[in-house]
Design an enzyme around this catalytic site. Structure first.
Site, mmCIF file in Angstrom:
data_model
loop_
_atom_site.group_PDB
_atom_site.id
_atom_site.type_symbol
_atom_site.label_atom_id
_atom_site.label_comp_id
_atom_site.label_asym_id
_atom_site.label_seq_id
_atom_site.Cartn_x
_atom_site.Cartn_y
_atom_site.Cartn_z
ATOM 1 N N GLU A 1 -2.625 17.312 4.859
ATOM 2 C CA GLU A 1 -2.812 16.455 6.061
ATOM 3 C C GLU A 1 -1.597 16.361 6.752
ATOM 4 O OE1 GLU A 1 -5.435 13.407 7.839
ATOM 5 O OE2 GLU A 1 -5.482 13.648 6.331
ATOM 6 N N LYS B 1 -8.417 17.282 14.229
ATOM 7 C CA LYS B 1 -9.325 16.237 13.477
ATOM 8 C C LYS B 1 -9.937 15.576 14.326
ATOM 9 C CE LYS B 1 -9.176 12.852 9.448
ATOM 10 N NZ LYS B 1 -8.064 12.163 9.284
ATOM 11 N N CYS C 1 -9.166 15.772 6.055
ATOM 12 C CA CYS C 1 -9.132 14.791 5.609
ATOM 13 C C CYS C 1 -10.848 14.556 6.009
ATOM 14 C CB CYS C 1 -8.923 13.819 5.664
ATOM 15 S SG CYS C 1 -8.536 12.453 4.764
ATOM 16 N N LEU D 1 11.429 -13.208 -16.679
ATOM 17 C CA LEU D 1 10.658 -12.094 -17.224
ATOM 18 C C LEU D 1 10.437 -14.569 -18.081
ATOM 19 C CD1 LEU D 1 10.037 -10.924 -19.289
ATOM 20 C CD2 LEU D 1 11.777 -10.657 -20.326
ATOM 21 N N GLY E 1 7.857 -15.019 -20.246
ATOM 22 C CA GLY E 1 7.116 -15.116 -22.088
ATOM 23 C C GLY E 1 5.919 -14.816 -21.761
ATOM 24 N N GLY E 2 5.822 -14.703 -20.355
ATOM 25 C CA GLY E 2 3.556 -14.472 -19.965
ATOM 26 C C GLY E 2 3.180 -13.173 -20.580
ATOM 27 N N SER F 1 4.644 -11.406 -16.590
ATOM 28 C CA SER F 1 5.791 -10.833 -16.091
ATOM 29 C C SER F 1 5.968 -9.567 -17.266
ATOM 30 C CB SER F 1 7.074 -11.684 -15.908
ATOM 31 O OG SER F 1 6.629 -12.589 -17.203
ATOM 32 N N ASN G 1 7.143 -26.811 -7.337
ATOM 33 C CA ASN G 1 7.403 -25.703 -7.152
ATOM 34 C C ASN G 1 8.969 -25.907 -6.741
ATOM 35 O OD1 ASN G 1 4.883 -25.010 -6.424
ATOM 36 N ND2 ASN G 1 4.747 -26.502 -4.126
ATOM 37 N N THR H 1 5.737 -10.299 -9.579
ATOM 38 C CA THR H 1 4.820 -10.905 -10.589
ATOM 39 C C THR H 1 3.459 -11.051 -10.664
ATOM 40 O OG1 THR H 1 5.649 -12.606 -12.192
ATOM 41 C CG2 THR H 1 6.671 -10.566 -11.869
ATOM 42 N N GLU I 1 -3.968 -14.627 -8.775
ATOM 43 C CA GLU I 1 -3.557 -15.822 -8.214
ATOM 44 C C GLU I 1 -3.228 -15.851 -7.136
ATOM 45 O OE1 GLU I 1 0.069 -15.801 -12.112
ATOM 46 O OE2 GLU I 1 0.043 -14.800 -10.484
ATOM 47 N N LYS J 1 -0.390 -17.644 3.006
ATOM 48 C CA LYS J 1 0.549 -17.096 1.583
ATOM 49 C C LYS J 1 0.431 -15.939 1.501
ATOM 50 C CE LYS J 1 0.453 -21.649 -1.267
ATOM 51 N NZ LYS J 1 -0.113 -21.490 -2.981
#
Length: 549
Positions: free
Chosen positions: A41, A112, A148, A299, A301-302, A305, A381, A405, A410, A520
């Protein structure tokens, strides 16, 4: 009649690439003895083209491409999808069309009829639905060609008032062909098989279905083109998440046969395996189609990420991934070690840029305004936004694209910093709940340890204040994610979720947080869609609405 199904990766608006790819596969199919080759399509322009469709020049380029394709379609026929002008005075200006081309000429046009206008789809914004249905005559066979959604009205609660096949079946077709642009969600493959199988058994006809593969910004198309016999039995399944072409023979008694080994999966892949494949393809195509090669990310370490870094390294190659460790005065030694172990395991590039002096400079500058006030979210922040400034500076200097990330949990409750850790060019796991992120990490480690075990087992923390844990601000993720899934994916109200047995105060708090964070999410990067209901174009909520808040 030998029919080729071409499952290809198209690029929205890239007419040269799409046209050349289609022509190459027509020639390949012809050399392999095919009588007909079928493309997906809107393959000529790519899907979804969105408001490009409002430009007359864009529609003209589609027509030019179709003419080039027709020129090479000699001694073979093809089916291609493209937008075409609606020449009637009434209705929208365009149709979502399929051309049947034979010996250099467009012999039939199918438009369609059922235009999806829900979730990520907005086809009725651009196209006029067809009300005329006719089979295509080719080599002594009648083809019932649909596009479709035209086959998706056999569900228990139909969205439309008509079924094109109910008309086409009276013309005694020998085979059904459906060209599609059906995006991926981790539960969609089984639903797709069920609906198409129902069509084949309902109309007692073999069915060949060809789908897009590839990613177009947030939408990922998984391929998985399908072939059914006239009882509704699935007889072949093309590969997922990769380009492919396969050949089928429509025999004298309208049965289908093929010479290649069937690729039907004995066992359906699990959600996490599918999410992994989809995200890899989503990252790869976002960079390739945008003209970029290198990614950067912070990055910590969590686990979030770490998972994004591992996925990016797999998608782009570790040599094209820059991981930046940005420790603050609250970063723990074990987090820095986990991050260092990850980049060592992956072999990707990395830099260490401490932010302690930068955040102290901000705090000093704000001291006249903040004097005497306690440390709170403002100072937290500042750390996150300082990291974003550094990462974006490196993007500008070296041509990186920043990977966001944040996970879906969240993003849902607003547990992130605008213009800080919510920055990025593409959100890699923004449609993956935190509990799924843990599963994804374990899947990435299925053969060997790539993500350090400590990143997986330690309690999640933003490390923006001493001894901070995510559970200081949020319910446990196994509870939070279940409530969020009921609200977001299943569209249940707070009262309905409470009746399921969840704690009332927790439910009301979670839903209030989710609605309060809408502003947000309006300002975050596009999110790779892997679920049935992702944040972004498929979920449209008012920012200042009161309902359920």
């Amino acid at each position: 009649m030998k029919i080729a199904l071409a499952q290809l990766n198209y690029h929205v608006g890239n007419f040269e690439s799409n046209t050349n790819k289609i022509i190459d596969h027509i020639i390949k199919a012809k050399n392999n003895g095919a009588d007909l080759v079928v493309f997906a399509e809107l393959c000529v322009c790519g899907y979804p083209s969105r408001d490009f469709l409002e430009f007359d020049e864009f529609i003209g380029l589609c027509d030019d491409a179709a003419k080039k394709i027709a020129e090479v379609c000699i001694d073979i026929a093809c089916i291609i999808g493209l937008p075409t002008p609606n020449h009637k005075t009434e209705g929208k200006d365009l149709s979502n069309s399929a051309y049947f081309i034979e010996n250099g000429q467009v012999k039939a046009v199918v438009n369609k009829a059922l235009l999806p206008n829900y979730d990520v789809f907005d086809e009725y914004r651009y196209f006029e639905p067809s009300t005329e249905f006719n089979c295509i005559e080719f080599k002594g066979k009648r083809i019932a060609l649909t596009i479709c959604e035209d086959l998706w009205n056999t569900i228990e609660n139909p969205l439309y008032v008509t079924r094109p096949m109910d008309t086409l079946i009276h013309q005694n077709p020998h085979v059904m062909i459906n060209i599609a642009a059906s995006p991926f969600a981790y539960n969609h493959d089984e639903e797709r098989i069920e609906i198409l199988s129902d069509n084949a058994s309902r109309y007692k006809l073999p069915l060949l279905y060809v789908n897009h593969v590839g990613a177009q910004t947030e939408l990922i198309f998984d391929g998985g083109s399908l072939v059914f016999d006239n009882t509704g039995k699935l007889i072949d399944e093309m590969p997922y998440f990769e380009e492919s072409m396969a050949y089928y023979t429509l025999n004298e008694y309208n049965t289908l046969s093929f010479d290649h080994p069937t690729t039907i999966k004995a066992e359906r892949p699990g959600d996490i395996e599918q999410i992994h494949q989809a995200v890899i393809l989503g990252i790869r195509d976002y960079f390739y189609k945008s003209g970029f090669k290198q990614a950067i990310l912070g990055l910590s370490g969590g686990i979030d990420s770490a998972v994004v870094c591992a996925l990016a390294a797999e998608a782009l190659g570790p040599q094209n991934v820059m991981a930046v460790l940005l420790p603050s005065r609250f970063s723990t030694d074990h987090s820095l070690k986990d991050a260092q172990d990850l980049v060592d395991n992956l072999g990707c590039k990395h830099e260490i840029v401490p932010i302690k002096s930068i955040t102290e400079a901000f705090e000093t500058a704000l001291n006249p305004q903040f004097d005497g006030l306690p440390f709170n979210i403002a100072e937290e922040n500042i750390q996150s936004r300082s990291r974003a400034v550094l990462l974006m500076a490196m993007c500008n200097k070296f041509g990186y694209i920043l990977l966001n990330t944040s996970n879906k949990s969240e993003a849902a409750v607003g547990y992130g910093t605008l213009y800080g850790d919510m920055c990025g060019g593409i959100s890699v796991i923004g449609d993956v709940y935190k509990t799924q992120v843990f599963e994804l990490a374990r899947y990435i480690n299925r053969d060997k340890e790539i993500i350090p075990i400590n990143s997986i087992v330690k309690p999640p923390s933003a490390e923006l204040r001493p001894d901070q844990k995510d559970t200081d601000s949020l319910p446990e993720y196994d509870v939070l994610d279940k409530i969020l899934a009921e609200y977001i994916e299943n569209r249940c109200s707070s009262a309905e979720i409470i009746r399921m047995g969840y704690d009332e105060a927790t439910v009301r708090r979670v839903i209030k947080l989710t609605n309060s964070a809408e502003h947000k999410r309006y300002q975050t990067p596009p999110i790779l869609r892997v679920s049935p209901k992702a944040f972004g174009m498929g979920r449209r909520m008012p920012i200042v609405g009161k309902y359920l808040s």
